[in-house]
Structure formats: structure tokens, C-alpha cells
Design an enzyme around this catalytic site. Structure first.
Site, PDB file in Angstrom:
ATOM      1  CG  ASN A   1      -1.389  -7.185   8.342  1.00  0.00           C
ATOM      2  OD1 ASN A   1      -0.404  -7.706   8.834  1.00  0.00           O
ATOM      3  ND2 ASN A   1      -1.314  -6.255   7.403  1.00  0.00           N
TER       4      ASN A   1
ATOM      5  CG  ASP B   1      -4.429  -8.756  -1.867  1.00  0.00           C
ATOM      6  OD1 ASP B   1      -4.919  -8.494  -0.751  1.00  0.00           O
ATOM      7  OD2 ASP B   1      -3.796  -7.925  -2.551  1.00  0.00           O
TER       8      ASP B   1
ATOM      9  CB  CYS C   1      -0.882   0.040   1.239  1.00  0.00           C
ATOM     10  SG  CYS C   1      -1.507  -1.564   1.722  1.00  0.00           S
TER      11      CYS C   1
ATOM     12  CB  VAL D   1       5.172 -22.643  -5.213  1.00  0.00           C
ATOM     13  CG1 VAL D   1       4.398 -23.951  -5.081  1.00  0.00           C
ATOM     14  CG2 VAL D   1       5.892 -22.318  -3.911  1.00  0.00           C
TER      15      VAL D   1
ATOM     16  CE1 TYR E   1     -18.035  19.688  20.402  1.00  0.00           C
ATOM     17  CE2 TYR E   1     -18.863  19.690  22.652  1.00  0.00           C
ATOM     18  CZ  TYR E   1     -18.495  20.376  21.503  1.00  0.00           C
ATOM     19  OH  TYR E   1     -18.601  21.736  21.462  1.00  0.00           O
TER      20      TYR E   1
END
Lengths: 557, 557
Positions: A310, A288, A44, A88, A431
Site C-alpha cells: 500500500n 510484491d 492477507c 498482459v 502507561y
């Protein structure tokens, strides 16, 4: 003999799975294989490396305290063996054995007890001639980023194909280096699939203000050039480009899984259960390459994100090592910063909700991101989507220069727990004037939603008002702002009666005709609707979000 | 005849109640009475007016679009009559009549059908001699603020009594104008009742760095001076002060309610049900004058806040006008910005949870507020509190220079829905590098909490480590950071074995002795605990939050 856990893929999901497997089973042998030479990096962060915002690659591969997560780190700290440049080539599920080939080496075999697939995703590359020419880039790997950085010099022109998250982040990265960027999007808005059109319009405005050329509704049909792409052919025009960036989305890397006969889901990603177990009980998948469940619709989705990877890596690692963990799913939250605008969504957009058959009510609420009197307050636009009948919150979108992330996070949490508009409106959010208004924009949006769901407030979208004006519908468009605001920016054909004068000037308006009221953000518009309702007017609505949500002034600037 | 709704108090709660009553019943006569001359202002903005951050009083009294909410606004826009400088002197519930006196006028009577009490709160003023001298101020009304602004000149000295939210905000306001500030707090930490001691220590460090003198554990016993206070006598010392600010908290204004025989709750504020109805079915109360329910403990609490006042005003206004609305309660969220530190809490602190009999587990998690490689990332410290057994999240505290508000808002939402640590850890929060790490600090804290609740992770607080060192306990304090980190800042007596070397140097440690591991933030500490556990060490713990949460270096700097 100790169990051997093999992990294929050494980035977010794979690295996490290996680390967590180690903590779960201190005795297991854990091997991680990756075909690349860089491991455990923050993919990212790549657009920020391209832009030189992140100067050193090592920063992308470090822990928050600055320790580089390399092979040595995994070996010494995690007790995990990482083998890079190792491809692989196949999985023999009967023998519980993978075949692999190290760079320049022979093919060999490695038996496993449990296997974790974290093979990731790859940029989708359209099947067009010349797409492999050397000045066509994707933005996924560190190798991509290095190449792109070399070519992204001031004065060059770039054509970015796809106005999703990566496309927009890359647009900013390149524009910041002095590259002239043209953004080409097949759909008729930026961030399709992430935002509804009127929220995406906020992003489009900012991106254009930064000098990016935006072409929406524009499909790429070819690349012309010899030896390198010189023009991109899109929507009937030719766009000259020194470099081309492909960012039309990513596809999951499922070839290994498919060849091994593992079930592939409806989304095209690897099918897994809530333990992240594939159709083979000894093989897990995370990150992914696998699909997950959308917790609002209950449907399978493919939404690849580092945050999800993650969480999933943790679950797959625990389970592969003999522990017990589950991953419930996602609610489709995503966010991006592009130039000085922040934009994102959680849950469903209006169009997604309609597509899934929900009976939908929406609220558009523009407001400052902190107390309006606090210096540095910046505008944000919220769009809240709820289900009629139940009042359940289905989604929130947010865009603007102010803090949208915290409204998204609060809404994401509320949506996860199936909150109603009533519950959302009563959240005890943090707030003080530097952080929000006494009535936070999110609370205001929920209150308006309650008013709408109960029939007290009747909104009409800017899009619908535009249509009515274009079709010449017989209705009154009533601006209840001040004369100064009216003079500054308005909608042609609107009649002005400031809200403060409305109660005294009711006789200027016909009682039976359709009236659409608007103001700046729609609070006065709603107030006016209530005044006119009370005075016996038959058909009064306010325009959702007021002039702040009227996107048409942003078009074709 | 139309119903008459009378609202006493024209600030946040009262103004909101009147506006909402109007929307609910367009025909009702609505009268708002206020003893002051300013109405509908943001009292929370007062410290920012004192500091000149907010230049113009009108900004505090405007809507977000800049319309001043004065008497004319309420009359023209809301159809609500506001009478300022009007003191209500009594409520005759039998006759349904209030007695009032306008400034300089005679007492008169006003009948009501429904009455809404929004009488607010007042600064608590200790019963000490000289407390009424003219250089002793409170920070609540605009009149207060004007007086304080006049006296707060560069070079003056101020003594602020009470280190709560208002005390700290006022300290920043005065220090920023060149006033030398001494902050005097009776309890032994800043923000007592808001933060646990180790989180408050983060705030104390920042406040001291700005040059404020902080005296904790220091009770004020008197004011000395003639005509004006010259010294504050506190904790046995005399503190010279040109001006004194009283900020030891507020008390609800309940005199009218009490005299009218309305039930007062255990907290000392007006008792109301979930419709905000008092013990008289025709009288409602909202805002700072009434108590509410804490949704975690189920107990009544008095937590006056502008955000709550607005929500309650809405509910009281709807019900007074014949509608139907309820207010469930609060979870004790509060936040403040003081200098460049943000700090707040939601739910229960550890000490509150213990006091309410919960079996408590805690996690301290320091981390950057966005991806560590993203420029501008700033540290925040989270303290998560959960219930053992159920795993239910009871509270979150956060402090630091980074964005604490969004972690508090997400946690506030989760706590409202009784989320477990497991659920918190799987929230689909908005992730991109400018907004957080791929594993947000909040998710990490929840993961550590899960590890602790399941017995995998064993923490020990910095406070307990300090005690063990002071008592000369026989244990090994093991620093697993790098030699460079170890050299920079450490704890005397700690043995250094960097985490990467730990697996190879196990023989340097005795297997049966108690070992307390620490690192910078406690991730490596936990990793080391797992390595030592696996190697058969008998009694290993890590120090919660690592050196980042070791508050003692901040003391007496």
C-alpha cells in the site's frame, strides 16, 4: 492529449497506485489490468476466509466503511477503468505499448505514457512429481481459498508444507474446522527467517498444544498417490494426507519485467530506485513484485507484505502521474496470530544480525503484557538485539499470548530512527495498569541491555546452559527462586538458594567456580549476580530470560 | 567508611532509586524512610483496588513474579534498610543530616552522604469549608482506598470533583459497585489538559452511556452538611452526595525541599538538572516531587506518572551511588481506560501546541483498530497534530473502544525522534489482519497530514462547520455517503450526492459557492474534494473526520 497511465495488477499496490495517480493528475486516463476476476481484495485475509472467520468474500473487497471496491467503484468513484480477466502478454518499451489478451479474446495492444507494474507474487511451488494433483493447494488467491474451503472438512487430514506466516495461519484455519493438521518444515524451527529459535519455541509450544503435529527439520522429497496425493514423503517418513497445502513462501512475479528487459535485483524481484522507478524511467514497480531496501542493513530485500504494498502503491502512483514521492525502505517487521499466540519481529533477529557481521548483544525478557495485578494480563517474551559498542537497537522479537504488537511497533519506530538502548529505555510510552507495567517490558529489556552493554550484567543463553549440562562442564547451576517455584518446574542438577537467603548463605558456594544463576524471568538472576559479584565471586552469570525462556521443556511433549 | 545514601519516600521512585543505588555501589549503606506504613505499592492500581478488580492489596505490592516488596524483601534481597512510619521533619544541608521522627518516638538525626528525595505528590485539596468532613475522600494512598471501599456501597451517591485521569478511573470503580456517580468538572470538557475537546467528546459519550451524570463547566463553590457533606454546591446547583471524591489533580510534595532552601522550579515542583540533581549537588530528586523537561517544547513541566517515576528513580539511584546516568525528559504521554473506552495522548494537543506558538495543522482520522473484516475490530479516533512548514509531528490523541495504546506508543517514539509526517507515514509497523489494517490508521492519518500540509487536502473542523450552520453562513454542506447512511444519521441541512454519483451530478452544484463535503470518516470527503477541485469548483473543503468526528450528536443525550 491526456497522459495514459497503465497499471498491471489490481490488488493492494496496483489499486492504490491507480487511486493515487488519479488524485495527482485529475486529467490522466488511468487503466488497470488484472488477469484475475477479483480485484482489490485483502490477500492477507484469505486464511480467515478459509477458516470462516470472515464469512463473506465481499468483506475482503470492501473499504473500511463497507463499500465494495469493484470495477464500478473504481470507475464511478476513482475515475479509473479496471479491466479484469485480462492478461498482459508483453511490454514493448520502445513503442511504449503493452500487448494484452482478454479472456476468450484476441491479443490487442494498448499504448502507455507511464506504466506501473504491480504484478504481485505467487506461491513457490517445489519441482516435485505429483505437485499438480488436484488436492494440492496454495493459499494466495480467492480461487485457491474457495477450493481449499470445499475440501477442508472435519475429519480430513492436511499436510501443510512450510511453517512460515501463511503456513501457520492456514494450520489454524484448518485445525479450527476439524481437520487434522501436520505441519512440515524443512528448517529445524517454526518461522525460520522470522524468529530466532528460542522465540519460535514459544510459538511451537502453543501450536502443539492445539493438536497440530509439528515436524521440523523435515524436507519434503515427494508426493505419492494416483489421481490425488495420498501421502507426503518427508524426512524419510510417509504422512497420509487428504489434502496438501504448499506454503514454503512466495516468489515475485517478474516474467513480464524480465522479458521486457527490465533490471531484476539480487533478490530476484524487480529492481527499483527510491522513486520506485525501474531501469526504464517510464516504468514503475510496487508491491510484491519489487525489491526494497532494508533500513538496518542497507541491503536489498524481498519482503512482500500488504502494508508495504500500500505504501509503495501510493509512491508509484504519485510518481507515475508526474508528482514526487519516495519510498525509503522497510525494517523487516512482521507479525502473526496463530491460535492464541501472537508473534513477530522488527529489525534483525540475532541470527540475521550475526550474518550481517554485527557484533551482537541480546536480552531475553519475559513479563506480563500489562500490570501484573490487572486482570487478563498475559505473558509475552521479548528478545532484544543490539550492536555492541554503539548500543544501537538492531531488532526486537516478541511472542506470547499477550499484546506483542505494540512493543513491536514502538521498537520498529525506534529502530527506524536508529535509537540506542539508552534512548529506548527512556521512551515515554503510554502507561496505565490496563496497558502495561509502570516499567513496560520493552523498557525493562532496554535497561537490561544497557546493563549488559556496560558489563554490569552478564547473561548466558539457555541454549549455552543446555550445552554445558550435556557436555558435563564443571559449573554450578543456581536456582534463586522460591522453594515452591523450584518444586513446580526446574532444571535437573540445579542447586536451590532462594534470593532472599543468598546474602546469608554465600559460604555454600565456591568463590572461584563458574556459577550460572537463574530465576523465573532473570530479574532475580541479575540481582543474584550483583550480590555474588559484590561478595567477590569470580565468574557469575545469569541465564537470559530465566526458566520462562528455557525452551527445552517444550520439546517432544 | 562506606557511603550512606538516604532515600526519602519508598514508593515507585524511591524504591527504584534504592535498588539501583545498591547495584551501583554494593558497599554503600542505603536507608529508605517513609512516613506511611505501606511501601513500594503501585499507586496507579488504587482505583482498581477500590473497584475490587484487584482483590488483594498484596498484588499491588508484589513484583511481577509475585514476591511482596516489603521491608523484609528490601533487607534480604536488596540489602536496603527500609524504615516505615518515619517522618522526615527537616534537612540540614550544612551538616548533611536529616531530622526524623518515628511514629510515637522522639526526633532523631541521621547523617547522609547523598540524599534522594522521592517525596511524591498529594491530591490537591481545594480551600473550601467542610472539605475535611469524613465523607470527603482523595484517591492516592492505600489508606484512602480502604476508607473509600467501605463507603462505596450499592445505592449510595457519589460526587467526583475533577474529570481527569483519576477522577474518571474512580468514576468507573464506583459506578461498577452500584454507586450513582456525578462527575463535576470545572472546565467545559472531560480530561482537560489531556485531550482536545472533540476527542474528549468520545470519552464523554461512553461515560454517559454507562449512566454517569457528567457536569462540565461546573465549578464547585462549597460543601453543605453537618458532620458530613450532604450536598455539593457547584455551578449554582446542589448535588446530593453520600460521598465526595476530590480528584482535581495532585501537587508535588516540596515542603521539605523548600524549607531546606532547595530551588523550586517554575512548575512548583523541585528543580533538577538532567542528572536529577537538585540545586544542592549532594541531593537528588525523582518521581512526582520533581519537575522535568517536555521534549517537544523544551519547557519545564510537572507531569507525575508511575512510568516516569521508575525511570527517574533509576537515574537518581545510579547518580547518588556515584555512577553516571541522565534523564532527558518526557513528551507528555498519558492514557486511561474508563469503562470500555481507551483514551490518551502523546506530545502536544492542538490547544497546547497553539499555546506554545506552533503553526498547527491537524488531522482527524476515525477507523477500525484492526482489519475491518477481522472479528472484534473496534473503532478508534485519532487526532494528529503537526507543525506547518517543517511537517514535524507534535502530538497524537486517540480515543475509542479499540486499541489506542499502540498507536500512542508508536507516535510517542516517533515524536521523541522528531519525526515528520512523511517519516511517520512510512513506518514499517507490524501488520496482519488481527492487529491493524494494511494501512494502519496511524499511517492513514500521516498520509492525510501530508496531503494537508502540501495543500492537496483542505479540511475544516466539525466545530467550525457547526459555527457556520449556527451563524447561517451561505455555503453548501454536501453529504457524499450512501442514501442508507444519510438516512441513519446526518446533519440537518446537508445535501446528499453519493460519491459514486458525484462525477455525473456536478451540474447540481454551484461552482463559485463554498462547499463543505463530509462522509463517514473523511476518506470519501477528501475524494469528493479532489473530484470537485478537478472539475473547477472554487472553494471546496471536507469536514475533518466525517460524521464519526461530529461530536454534537453526543451532547445532552
Amino acid at each position: 492529449m491526456n497522459k495514459r497511465i497503465v497499471v498491471i495488477g489490481a490488488n493492494a499496490a496496483g489499486a492504490k497506485a491507480a487511486a493515487k495517480a488519479r488524485r495527482t493528475d485529475p486529467k490522466a486516463e488511468i487503466v488497470v489490468l488484472d488477469r484475475g476476476s477479483f480485484i482489490s481484495y485483502g490477500a492477507c485475509g484469505i486464511p480467515y476466509y478459509v477458516s470462516d472467520t470472515v464469512k463473506d468474500l465481499k468483506e475482503l473487497m470492501s473499504t473500511p466503511v463497507g463499500v465494495v471496491r469493484d470495477r464500478n467503484f473504481f470507475s464511478k468513484v476513482k475515475g479509473v477503468a479496471v479491466r479484469t480477466n485480462t492478461e498482459v502478454t508483453g511490454i514493448d518499451r520502445l513503442q511504449k505499448m503493452i500487448r494484452l489478451r482478454e479472456a476468450g479474446g484476441e491479443e490487442s495492444a494498448l499504448p502507455y505514457d507511464k506504466l506501473v507494474l504491480a504484478t504481485g507474487s505467487s506461491p513457490f511451488v517445489p519441482d516435485l512429481e505429483n505437485v499438480s494433483l488436484p488436492n494440492v493447494f496454495t493459499v494466495k488467491s480467492i480461487e485457491d481459498a474457495e477450493l481449499l474451503k470445499q475440501r477442508a472438512v472435519a475429519g480430513a487430514s492436511a499436510c501443510i508444507i512450510g511453517a512460515g506466516l501463511i503456513g501457520l495461519e492456514t494450520a489454524e484455519a484448518l485445525q479450527g474446522k476439524g481437520v487434522q493438521v501436520t505441519l512440515v518444515e524443512m528448517r529445524d524451527q517454526l518461522l525460520p527467517g522470522v524468529l530466532d529459535a528460542e522465540v519460535a519455541a514459544v510459538v511451537e509450544k502453543h501450536v502443539k498444544l492445539q493438536g497440530v503435529t509439528v515436524l521440523t527439520g523435515c524436507a519434503v522429497t515427494g508426493f505419492a498417490g494416483e489421481g490425488k496425493v495420498q501421502t507426503v514423503v518427508a524426512g524419510g517418513r510417509e504422512i497420509a494426507a487428504d489434502l496438501v497445502v504448499l506454503a514454503p513462501g512466495v516468489t515475485p512475479n517478474v516474467a513480464l519485467a524480465r522479458e521486457a528487459g527490465l533490471a531484476i535485483g539480487v533478490t530476484g524481484a524487480i529492481a527499483v530506485d527510491e522513486h520506485l522507478r525501474t531501469s526504464d524511467p517510464d516504468i514503475y514497480a510496487c508491491g510484491d513484485c519489487c525489491e526494497t531496501t532494508h533500513l538496518v542493513t542497507g541491503k536489498k530485500v524481498f519482503i512482500p507484505l500488504g502494508s508495504t504494498a500500500n505504501k509503495q502503491g501510493r509512491v508509484a502512483g504519485i510518481n507515475a502521474a508526474g508528482g514526487e514521492a519516495t519510498f525509503a525502505g522497510v525494517i523487516g517487521t512482521s507479525i502473526l496470530k496463530v491460535f492464541n499466540v501472537n508473534a513477530g519481529k522488527t529489525g534483525l533477529t540475532e541470527s540475521e544480525a550475526l550474518r550481517h557481521g554485527f557484533d551482537v548483544e541480546t536480552v531475553i525478557s519475559p513479563a506480563p503484557d500489562r500490570a501484573h495485578f490487572f486482570p487478563g494480563a498475559k505473558p509475552i517474551l521479548l528478545k532484544l538485539v543490539a550492536e555492541r559498542g554503539t548500543g544501537r537497537i538492531l531488532g526486537l522479537q516478541a511472542a506470547g499470548e499477550g499484546a506483542v504488537d505494540k512493543r513491536l511497533d514502538a521498537a520498529a519506530t525506534a529502530i527506524t530512527f536508529k535509537a540506542s538502548a539508552e534512548q529506548l529505555s527512556q521512551l515515554d510510552l503510554a502507561y496505565a495498569p490496563p496497558y502495561g507495567a509502570a516499567m513496560d517490558n520493552l523498557i525493562v529489556a532496554a535497561d537490561i541491555m544497557k546493563n549488559k552493554l556496560s558489563g554490569h550484567a552478564r547473561g548466558i543463553s539457555a541454549r549455552e546452559v543446555k550445552r554445558k549440562l550435556e557436555d558435563g562442564d564443571d559449573f554450578i547451576l543456581l536456582d534463586v527462586r522460591s522453594p515452591a517455584e523450584h518444586g513446580e518446574i526446574g532444571i535437573a542438577g540445579a542447586k536451590l538458594i532462594p534470593l532472599g537467603a543468598l546474602r546469608e548463605r554465600l559460604e555454600e558456594l565456591p568463590k572461584e567456580k563458574e556459577i550460572v544463576v537463574f530465576c523465573k524471568v532473570s530479574l532475580r538472576g541479575y540481582e543474584a549476580q550483583k550480590i555474588l559479584d559484590a561478595a567477590g565471586f569470580a565468574d557469575v552469570k545469569f541465564m537470559d530470560g530465566g526458566i520462562m525462556a528455557w525452551p527445552y521443556r517444550f520439546r517432544d511433549q
